[in-house]
Scaffold this active site. Structure first.
Site, short mmCIF file in Angstrom:
data_model
loop_
_atom_site.label_atom_id
_atom_site.label_comp_id
_atom_site.label_asym_id
_atom_site.label_seq_id
_atom_site.Cartn_x
_atom_site.Cartn_y
_atom_site.Cartn_z
N GLY A 140 1.31 -1.02 0.21
CA GLY A 140 -0.25 -0.05 0.20
C GLY A 140 0.96 1.42 0.08
O GLY A 140 2.16 1.13 0.83
N GLN B 204 1.84 10.16 2.35
CA GLN B 204 3.97 9.54 1.95
C GLN B 204 4.82 10.20 0.72
O GLN B 204 5.88 10.22 0.92
CB GLN B 204 3.74 7.46 2.23
N CYS C 98 5.36 -0.33 7.82
CA CYS C 98 4.89 1.05 6.77
C CYS C 98 6.42 1.08 6.04
O CYS C 98 7.71 1.56 6.86
CB CYS C 98 5.07 2.15 7.72
N LEU C 99 6.31 2.47 5.01
CA LEU C 99 6.62 2.49 4.33
C LEU C 99 7.96 3.36 4.05
O LEU C 99 8.78 4.07 4.29
CB LEU C 99 7.02 2.10 2.55
N HIS D 237 -4.71 0.62 7.56
CA HIS D 237 -3.01 1.56 7.30
C HIS D 237 -3.50 2.71 6.70
O HIS D 237 -2.58 3.67 6.94
CB HIS D 237 -2.29 0.55 7.47
N GLU D 238 -3.26 2.79 5.75
CA GLU D 238 -3.85 4.16 4.21
C GLU D 238 -4.22 4.81 4.78
O GLU D 238 -4.36 5.98 4.83
CB GLU D 238 -4.04 3.16 3.24
N HIS E 44 -3.19 6.73 7.47
CA HIS E 44 -2.50 8.16 6.99
C HIS E 44 -3.23 8.99 5.94
O HIS E 44 -2.14 10.67 6.10
CB HIS E 44 -1.33 7.21 5.53
O1 K1U Z 1 1.40 2.33 4.07
C1 K1U Z 1 2.19 1.73 3.84
O2 K1U Z 1 3.58 2.22 4.22
C2 K1U Z 1 2.88 0.67 3.06
C3 K1U Z 1 2.21 -0.93 3.89
C4 K1U Z 1 1.72 -1.19 4.25
C5 K1U Z 1 1.14 -2.34 5.06
C6 K1U Z 1 1.42 -3.16 5.76
C7 K1U Z 1 1.46 -4.34 6.71
C8 K1U Z 1 0.10 -3.96 7.60
C9 K1U Z 1 -0.70 -3.38 7.23
C10 K1U Z 1 -0.87 -2.09 6.24
C11 K1U Z 1 3.44 -1.76 3.55
O3 K1U Z 1 3.39 -2.31 2.29
S1 K1U Z 1 4.70 -2.31 4.28
C12 K1U Z 1 5.88 -3.42 3.87
C13 K1U Z 1 4.55 -5.03 3.68
O4 K1U Z 1 4.51 -4.93 4.68
C14 K1U Z 1 4.65 -6.07 2.28
C15 K1U Z 1 6.31 -5.44 1.87
C16 K1U Z 1 6.03 -6.97 0.52
C17 K1U Z 1 5.63 -7.85 0.47
C18 K1U Z 1 5.24 -7.96 1.63
C19 K1U Z 1 4.51 -6.50 1.93
ZN ZN Z 2 2.30 3.49 6.37
#
Ligand code: K1U
Ligand code: ZN
Length: 204
Positions: A79, A84, A126-127, A168-169, A172
């Site tokens: 996401g 972000q 979270c990215l 989560h999104e 944000h």
């Molecule tokens: O919004 C963001 O920062 C993105 C975040 C979203 C998220 C992850 C986990 C639970 C809820 C919301 C991410 O994508 S973090 C990276 C991640 O979880 C992931 C990356 C590659 C493959 C699978 C998962």
């Molecule tokens: Zn995030």
């Protein structure tokens, strides 16, 4: 603020090819999309409440979407919310699938319209907080209403990882980070660790 001005295009940006996804590529510019820099705390944009998308924003959002998807896929993440990448609008992208099975979702003005009574705990990342993870408790299921880039209204009911990701999104878009759902002690530890990791990376 116009979208083009809200995103500061970095001199060092790299480009990658658009994703292989027929439903997505059919609607996007065929040129390679930009990978945008992802903001990290304490950037104030991550704590600001975003503005609702209006009809006047749609053309600029369509121009931004390829770069948002490429940024999310390149990270990699499941996401990415507009703030972000420095855009204070109620816009996010989500894709829990990968590679040939990609299933991109564009969420414009998403709103949680129902939540389950039961909650569940799941590890989140979270990215904007790379390398930091914590168990977060949220409603196990949610229903979300949103528009896509064509202006069509959708409602989805989600559970599991998609439910967590949608919450989560949408967080944000309200200036909320997953660390706001954990104890102050854990939050401070995690944010200090992020600052330390960033200092180390800068020194390398
Ligand atoms: O919004 C963001 O920062 C993105 C975040 C979203 C998220 C992850 C986990 C639970 C809820 C919301 C991410 O994508 S973090 C990276 C991640 O979880 C992931 C990356 C590659 C493959 C699978 C998962
Ligand atoms: Zn995030």
């Amino acid at each position: 603020m116009p979208l083009q001005e809200a995103v500061s295009w970095p001199a060092w940006h790299r480009t990658i090819e658009p994703p292989h996804c027929p439903g997505y590529t059919a609607r996007m510019d065929p040129s390679p999309a930009t990978v945008l820099p992802i903001l990290m705390p304490p950037h104030p944009m991550l704590r600001a409440k975003t503005r609702k998308v209006g009809p006047e924003d749609i053309a600029q959002i369509r121009a931004l979407l390829p770069a948002m998807f490429e940024t999310m896929y390149a990270a990699p993440g499941i996401g990415l919310a507009a703030p972000q990448v420095g855009v204070a609008l109620r816009l996010a992208v989500v894709d829990l699938q990968r590679d040939d099975a990609r299933a991109p979702i564009v969420l414009i003005n998403p709103k949680i319209i129902r939540v389950s009574e039961d909650w569940t705990v799941r590890e989140e990342g979270c990215l904007s907080l790379p390398g930091q993870y914590a168990d977060v408790s949220r409603p196990a299921r949610v229903a979300v209403r949103y528009k896509d880039e064509a202006g069509t209204t959708h409602e989805i009911e989600a559970d599991g990882l998609l439910a967590a990701c949608l919450q989560h999104e949408i967080d944000h878009l309200d200036g909320v980070l997953f660390v706001d759902h954990i104890s102050a002690l854990k939050r401070n530890m995690l944010l200090r660790k992020l600052a330390k990791d960033n200092r180390q990376k800068a020194a390398e």
